[in-house]
Scaffold this motif. Sequence first.
Motif, PDB file in Angstrom:
ATOM      1  N   ALA A  77       5.077  -4.448   4.557  1.00  0.00           N
ATOM      2  CA  ALA A  77       5.189  -4.025   5.958  1.00  0.00           C
ATOM      3  C   ALA A  77       4.085  -3.047   6.361  1.00  0.00           C
ATOM      4  O   ALA A  77       3.548  -3.130   7.467  1.00  0.00           O
ATOM      5  N   PHE A  78       3.739  -2.098   5.484  1.00  0.00           N
ATOM      6  CA  PHE A  78       2.717  -1.105   5.798  1.00  0.00           C
ATOM      7  C   PHE A  78       1.535  -1.200   4.830  1.00  0.00           C
ATOM      8  O   PHE A  78       0.854  -0.219   4.570  1.00  0.00           O
ATOM      9  N   TYR A  79       1.301  -2.370   4.328  1.00  0.00           N
ATOM     10  CA  TYR A  79       0.234  -2.603   3.347  1.00  0.00           C
ATOM     11  C   TYR A  79      -1.130  -2.158   3.897  1.00  0.00           C
ATOM     12  O   TYR A  79      -1.526  -2.506   4.999  1.00  0.00           O
ATOM     13  N   GLY A  80      -1.826  -1.347   3.108  1.00  0.00           N
ATOM     14  CA  GLY A  80      -3.176  -0.938   3.471  1.00  0.00           C
ATOM     15  C   GLY A  80      -3.268   0.080   4.584  1.00  0.00           C
ATOM     16  O   GLY A  80      -4.345   0.253   5.163  1.00  0.00           O
ATOM     17  N   CYS A  81      -2.175   0.781   4.884  1.00  0.00           N
ATOM     18  CA  CYS A  81      -2.223   1.860   5.889  1.00  0.00           C
ATOM     19  C   CYS A  81      -2.764   3.105   5.203  1.00  0.00           C
ATOM     20  O   CYS A  81      -2.008   4.023   4.842  1.00  0.00           O
ATOM     21  N   THR A  82      -4.060   3.132   5.009  1.00  0.00           N
ATOM     22  CA  THR A  82      -4.688   4.144   4.154  1.00  0.00           C
ATOM     23  C   THR A  82      -4.635   5.550   4.744  1.00  0.00           C
ATOM     24  O   THR A  82      -4.810   6.528   4.022  1.00  0.00           O
ATOM     25  N   GLY A  83      -4.425   5.676   6.057  1.00  0.00           N
ATOM     26  CA  GLY A  83      -4.351   6.994   6.671  1.00  0.00           C
ATOM     27  C   GLY A  83      -2.955   7.573   6.726  1.00  0.00           C
ATOM     28  O   GLY A  83      -2.775   8.725   7.159  1.00  0.00           O
ATOM     29  N   LEU A  84      -1.961   6.820   6.274  1.00  0.00           N
ATOM     30  CA  LEU A  84      -0.564   7.261   6.369  1.00  0.00           C
ATOM     31  C   LEU A  84      -0.333   8.500   5.508  1.00  0.00           C
ATOM     32  O   LEU A  84      -0.536   8.475   4.298  1.00  0.00           O
ATOM     33  N   ARG A  85       0.102   9.583   6.142  1.00  0.00           N
ATOM     34  CA  ARG A  85       0.335  10.855   5.435  1.00  0.00           C
ATOM     35  C   ARG A  85       1.822  11.190   5.322  1.00  0.00           C
ATOM     36  O   ARG A  85       2.226  11.886   4.406  1.00  0.00           O
ATOM     37  N   GLU A  86       2.614  10.700   6.270  1.00  0.00           N
ATOM     38  CA  GLU A  86       4.017  11.110   6.308  1.00  0.00           C
ATOM     39  C   GLU A  86       4.912   9.927   6.675  1.00  0.00           C
ATOM     40  O   GLU A  86       4.665   9.236   7.656  1.00  0.00           O
ATOM     41  N   ILE A  87       5.942   9.709   5.875  1.00  0.00           N
ATOM     42  CA  ILE A  87       6.949   8.713   6.213  1.00  0.00           C
ATOM     43  C   ILE A  87       8.319   9.387   6.189  1.00  0.00           C
ATOM     44  O   ILE A  87       8.627  10.163   5.288  1.00  0.00           O
ATOM     45  N   THR A 114      -2.981   4.906   0.454  1.00  0.00           N
ATOM     46  CA  THR A 114      -3.660   5.854  -0.435  1.00  0.00           C
ATOM     47  C   THR A 114      -3.611   7.290   0.058  1.00  0.00           C
ATOM     48  O   THR A 114      -3.954   8.213  -0.693  1.00  0.00           O
ATOM     49  N   GLY A 115      -3.215   7.529   1.307  1.00  0.00           N
ATOM     50  CA  GLY A 115      -3.118   8.890   1.818  1.00  0.00           C
ATOM     51  C   GLY A 115      -1.762   9.531   1.624  1.00  0.00           C
ATOM     52  O   GLY A 115      -1.601  10.732   1.823  1.00  0.00           O
ATOM     53  N   LEU A 116      -0.768   8.751   1.211  1.00  0.00           N
ATOM     54  CA  LEU A 116       0.596   9.249   1.046  1.00  0.00           C
ATOM     55  C   LEU A 116       0.679  10.164  -0.178  1.00  0.00           C
ATOM     56  O   LEU A 116       0.240   9.799  -1.264  1.00  0.00           O
ATOM     57  N   CYS A 148      -0.583   3.654  -4.489  1.00  0.00           N
ATOM     58  CA  CYS A 148      -0.597   4.859  -3.652  1.00  0.00           C
ATOM     59  C   CYS A 148      -1.216   5.957  -4.495  1.00  0.00           C
ATOM     60  O   CYS A 148      -0.512   6.772  -5.116  1.00  0.00           O
ATOM     61  N   THR A 149      -2.515   5.970  -4.550  1.00  0.00           N
ATOM     62  CA  THR A 149      -3.231   6.761  -5.556  1.00  0.00           C
ATOM     63  C   THR A 149      -3.161   8.265  -5.335  1.00  0.00           C
ATOM     64  O   THR A 149      -3.503   9.031  -6.241  1.00  0.00           O
ATOM     65  N   SER A 150      -2.742   8.716  -4.140  1.00  0.00           N
ATOM     66  CA  SER A 150      -2.597  10.158  -3.891  1.00  0.00           C
ATOM     67  C   SER A 150      -1.157  10.634  -4.020  1.00  0.00           C
ATOM     68  O   SER A 150      -0.892  11.836  -3.905  1.00  0.00           O
ATOM     69  N   LEU A 151      -0.230   9.708  -4.264  1.00  0.00           N
ATOM     70  CA  LEU A 151       1.192  10.066  -4.329  1.00  0.00           C
ATOM     71  C   LEU A 151       1.449  10.956  -5.538  1.00  0.00           C
ATOM     72  O   LEU A 151       1.192  10.573  -6.668  1.00  0.00           O
ATOM     73  N   ARG A 152       1.977  12.161  -5.268  1.00  0.00           N
ATOM     74  CA  ARG A 152       2.205  13.140  -6.340  1.00  0.00           C
ATOM     75  C   ARG A 152       3.684  13.361  -6.629  1.00  0.00           C
ATOM     76  O   ARG A 152       4.069  13.610  -7.762  1.00  0.00           O
ATOM     77  N   GLU A 153       4.513  13.297  -5.584  1.00  0.00           N
ATOM     78  CA  GLU A 153       5.911  13.686  -5.756  1.00  0.00           C
ATOM     79  C   GLU A 153       6.849  12.648  -5.136  1.00  0.00           C
ATOM     80  O   GLU A 153       6.689  12.269  -3.979  1.00  0.00           O
ATOM     81  N   ALA A 186       7.224  -0.906  -9.187  1.00  0.00           N
ATOM     82  CA  ALA A 186       7.459  -0.180  -7.935  1.00  0.00           C
ATOM     83  C   ALA A 186       6.422   0.919  -7.700  1.00  0.00           C
ATOM     84  O   ALA A 186       5.998   1.153  -6.565  1.00  0.00           O
ATOM     85  N   PHE A 187       5.993   1.602  -8.784  1.00  0.00           N
ATOM     86  CA  PHE A 187       5.038   2.697  -8.638  1.00  0.00           C
ATOM     87  C   PHE A 187       3.775   2.468  -9.458  1.00  0.00           C
ATOM     88  O   PHE A 187       3.072   3.413  -9.783  1.00  0.00           O
ATOM     89  N   THR A 188       3.477   1.228  -9.784  1.00  0.00           N
ATOM     90  CA  THR A 188       2.295   0.970 -10.601  1.00  0.00           C
ATOM     91  C   THR A 188       1.027   1.367  -9.843  1.00  0.00           C
ATOM     92  O   THR A 188       0.929   1.192  -8.626  1.00  0.00           O
ATOM     93  N   GLY A 189       0.084   1.946 -10.558  1.00  0.00           N
ATOM     94  CA  GLY A 189      -1.168   2.370  -9.938  1.00  0.00           C
ATOM     95  C   GLY A 189      -1.095   3.698  -9.219  1.00  0.00           C
ATOM     96  O   GLY A 189      -2.084   4.125  -8.611  1.00  0.00           O
TER      97      GLY A 189
END
Length: 378
Positions: free
Chosen positions: A116-126, A144-146, A166-171, A185-188
């Motif tokens: 649904a939101f594939y490639g939304c690289t600027g997404l910071r907040e959901i 990648t911004g999440l 989601c390479t910036s996902l920390r938490e 689910a969280f690969t990569g």
Amino acid sequence: AFSDCTSLTSVTIPGSVTKISGGAFSGCTSLREIMFPNSVTEIAGSAFSYCTSLMEVTIPGSVTKIGNYAFSGCTGLKRVTLLDGVTTIGSGIFHGCTGLTEVTIPGSVTKTGEYAFYGCTGLREITLIDGLAEVGYGMFHGCTGLTEVTIPGSVTNIGYYAFSDCTSLREVTLLDGVITLEFTAFTGCTSLTSVTIPDSVENFGLLMPYNVCEDLTIYCHSGSEAHKFAIKKRIPYVLLGETDPEPKPDPDLDIDEEAGMIRSEAGMTIEALLAGLAGGSYTVTDANGAALVGTGAVVTRTAAGETVRYTVVVRGDVNGDGYIDAADALLCLRASVGLITLTPEQEAAADVNHDGLIDAGDAILILRYDARLIPSLN
């Protein structure tokens, strides 16, 4: 109806309209604003795809279904709010909306399409509102911004590739109610440092790329499936509700329920062994009285009125003294020519190269380990 009207900047939809059909405004690259009346119940596939000047969208609660790729390629879109009432989100509806920074998904949503939101690289907040039924297949793949996400307890299933790459996902925080984390689910998610997992989670698939997340810690309750998973996969963990905030040591244990064995590497003390076991009361009896837990030690687990016994197997420690040395290599050689018969747990300890045989190959590996020519028997 209006596809590729590249000079169209504004549209007013009357209250008599109930459906916006597929591709109705697709490619209207100058369209900046669209207001939906509460009469609209469906926005069909690709209705506003590639409206690259569209900046903000609010979907009223009267809309119950949004079709596939309805807003895909809207690269100028920055904010999306779905009001309570929307039940179905189609596949790829915001695919490639690289300018999107904020999304709110209501609890009324019961079905989400793939990516649904594939490639939304600027997404910071959901913001996922309690009541949401699922996080679908690849829903936030490549965002990648999440940096952080909280999954409400109403979500029972987190789908395949839901947050992959989601390479910036920390938490990540999963609230009580989530049951299944699907494979990949969280690969990569290479920056992942903290995952909080409630007792409700029963099925992990491959929870995360624990082999590439060097700083990953699992936060869980003692005795939970997550606690057992962390021990089995050798992931540092913090037990919630305990006074010690630091991650526990990483005991290298593999509990084989079917074989009735606990497999361990060398150098495990009784204290360390007990610290790594969860889900009941344990006692350890070592027949050899060794300083370190050796092959043949018996672990007794008592929980819910039931008693289960496991036999410890330390790879390479054939004689059960807790050490790996020439004495163990000699036993391998003697067993290989039929001079002695090993117990099942001794055989499991002696087969260090996992080829199903006890022979000179195992003895050589043990000798090389004893001489510090190799760092481990893995």
